[in-house]
Design an enzyme around this catalytic site. Structure first.
Site, PDB file in Angstrom:
ATOM      1  N   CYS A  77       0.834  -1.201   0.000  1.00 30.77           N
ATOM      2  CA  CYS A  77       0.000   0.000   0.000  1.00 30.77           C
ATOM      3  C   CYS A  77       0.877   1.264   0.000  1.00 30.77           C
ATOM      4  CB  CYS A  77      -0.968  -0.043   1.180  1.00 30.77           C
ATOM      5  SG  CYS A  77      -2.305   1.136   1.018  1.00 30.77           S
ATOM      6  N   HIS A 170      -3.807  -5.375   0.838  1.00 30.71           N
ATOM      7  CA  HIS A 170      -3.230  -5.783   2.126  1.00 30.71           C
ATOM      8  C   HIS A 170      -3.221  -7.300   2.290  1.00 30.71           C
ATOM      9  CE1 HIS A 170      -2.791  -1.804   3.948  1.00 30.71           C
ATOM     10  NE2 HIS A 170      -3.782  -1.482   3.144  1.00 30.71           N
ATOM     11  N   GLU A 172      -1.887  -8.928   4.616  1.00 27.25           N
ATOM     12  CA  GLU A 172      -1.839  -9.293   6.030  1.00 27.25           C
ATOM     13  C   GLU A 172      -3.214  -9.456   6.664  1.00 27.25           C
ATOM     14  OE1 GLU A 172      -1.066  -6.494   4.596  1.00 27.25           O
ATOM     15  OE2 GLU A 172      -1.376  -4.724   5.836  1.00 27.25           O
TER      16      GLU A 172
END
Ligand code: XMP
Length: 521
Positions: A77, A170, A172
């Site tokens: 990002c 993202h 994660e």
């Protein structure tokens, strides 16, 4: 070791968590970290997201040496945008902030297999999670698109000859279904890290470290709460120095039903730990009288806790002939991250109550055996140390206890109602086999009254709100829901209304986090 540089994103610690889950040790440091001052040589570097835009005048900047360190770099990002900006591409604000699911189309590069490594084992359309206001509008020289979405032409890029990768989404967060595969591709295949970070090796190393610090006669005090963290820390300490460790359990009057007896039995009788229970319920409840503001409640409980703990520790120290030198704390890595990570413009949502304030007053040295670990690593450690499953899998319970689950003033009567309802709720959750599926559940007592009918009589009583959430990390959470669960809730509701005096209505909280939080206060 993988180095994760934090630009202040809410998700930075999650990146760390996911990399550890792959068995790879990693450390999170603020983005201001200079490569030249690093105390280890990373095998790879990940740049996190950020609440900033790369064009903000005060935007955090990466040390350019990161890109010349000769190790692979993955920008996530803002990390991608910073890398693009630094290397000569451009970044622009999107028409609309993009937040939520997006479909990624992966582009393969048969002539340059290195560029395909990040998306190895991922083909075609892949669901990812986006959260951004800016995006790359022109890739930096040497970079090529390796995936795009309908709105993001540069959703993922790779450099044609250097191991530099960037992604707009993202990986994660759990909503990115392929996230773990992608991170694995990066840390294991691209960075060539080994996956040998385990808990077995941790125990021996940590016990030896504690013995060395405390020495042959030193003594340690520590607060225990019955939660997994403090119990695992206490058990480790007990293994290391036996009776020279003194555990203190402060009864703050807002613990769960029978909690103090249970903890005393578990730690004292079963584990053989030196434990002292300090009954301070009246002191806490006295100070909470008339207080309704959530932050004030938290502060009162935190400060009173320190006061009581210090007095108990002083007594123990006197009895032990002044030999107490150390304070045990069950700090976990997320707390460490919180204190070292780069502070973006993010606001304090709640003041979490831990025993952090203790050190300022007491002249004790801190020992934090769990400070490198995440919650599930602590659970694995607890199991290895022989703790019961029941304990290892206990739902988290907040330091300020049910005081933050009783909205409005906390009185003895309100505590009794909330405790009783919570006890029935958890008992039913356990007997119906839901406890392990739910990450955290509790009953809150609302400061409103509702009309009901019981027998032929009108009632005007209080409302209990039941909460049950599923979450991996407690940063985001979904409500626990299924058809069978709702049938079970129906039975629980009727039990609570029938058995708990003062309650005539039960509601189920169906808010996810965000925008709600897990606790009501
Ligand atoms: P929230 O309500 O912020 O909660 O979504 C996230 C997790 O943190 C727990 N929590 C606390 N734990 N001291 C703690 O030790 C606190 O002051 C505190 N406040 C919230 C909460 O139970 C949930 O697991």
């Amino acid at each position: 070791t993988v180095l994760i540089l934090d630009f202040g994103s809410q998700y930075s610690h999650l990146i760390t968590r996911r990399v550890r889950e792959l068995g790879v040790y990693c450390e999170l440091l603020p983005c201001t970290q200079k490569m030249a001052d690093l105390h280890f040589k990373p095998k790879g570097i990940i740049l996190s997201g950020s609440p900033y835009s790369v064009y903000d005048h005060d935007a955090p900047r990466v040390d350019p040496a990161v890109f010349d360190a000769g190790v692979p770099v993955l920008g996530i990002c803002y990390g991608l945008q910073e890398m693009t900006n630094h290397m000569g591409g451009s970044v622009e604000a999107c028409d609309h902030r993009e937040y939520g699911h997006a479909m990624l189309t992966v582009t393969k590069h048969p002539n340059n297999p290195t560029m395909d490594k990040l998306f190895a084992n991922l083909e075609g359309n892949v669901q990812v999670w986006m959260s951004h206001g800016d995006q790359v509008s022109k890739a930096a020289p040497g970079f090529h698109v390796i995936a795009n979405t309908r709105t993001a032409p540069y959703a993922a890029v790779a450099h044609e000859s250097k191991p530099l990768y960037g992604i707009q989404f993202h990986p994660e967060v759990t909503h990115t279904v392929c996230g773990q595969t992608l991170l694995k591709n990066f840390v294991i295949d691209i960075c060539q890290c080994s996956d040998e970070w385990t808990m077995e090796s941790f125990i021996d190393k940590e016990i030896a470290r504690i013995r060395k610090i405390v020495g042959p006669t030193g003594r340690v005090v520590g607060a225990v709460s019955g939660g997994v963290d403090s119990t695992v820390a206490a058990k480790l300490m007990h293994e290391a120095i036996g009776d020279r460790f003194h555990a203190i359990l402060v009864d703050n009057g807002v613990m769960r039903l029978n909690e103090c007896q249970l903890v005393k039995k578990m730690l004292g009788d079963h584990m053989g730990i030196n434990i002292k229970v300090s009954d301070a319920a009246d002191l806490f409840l006295g100070k909470l009288k008339g207080v309704t503001d959530p932050e004030t409640k938290r502060k009162i409980i935190g400060n009173t806790f320190i006061e009581v703990f210090e007095a108990e520790a002083a007594l123990i120290d006197k009895e032990a002939g002044g030999e107490i030198e150390f304070l045990l704390q069950g700090t976990l890595y997320p707390d460490v991250i919180e204190s070292i990570s780069f502070k973006g413009p993010s606001a304090t949502i709640k003041t979490h109550h831990n025993v952090g304030g203790l050190l300022e007053d007491m002249k004790l040295k801190l020992i934090e055996p769990l400070r490198e670990l995440f919650k599930d690593e602590v659970r694995a450690l607890g199991k290895l140390l022989g703790l019961d499953d029941e304990l290892v899998w206990r739902h988290p319970f907040p330091g300020p206890g049910i005081a933050i689950r009783i909205l409005g003033e906390v009185t003895k009567d309100q505590v009794a109602i909330a405790r009783h309802a919570d006890h029935i709720y958890i008992e039913e959750i356990k007997s119906n086999g839901y406890y392990r599926q739910i990450s955290q559940a509790y009953a809150a007592l609302l400061p409103v009254k509702a009309v009901g009918v019981m027998g032929d009589k009108r009632t005007y009583e209080q409302v209990i709100a039941l909460r049950a959430v599923e979450t991996k990390d407690f940063m985001t959470a979904d409500i626990f829901a299924s058809a069978e669960w709702f049938m079970c809730l129906k039975r629980i509701s009727s039990r609570i209304i029938n058995e708990v005096k003062g309650v005539n209505r039960v509601v189920y909280d169906i808010s996810s986090k965000p925008p709600a939080t897990i606790e009501w206060e």
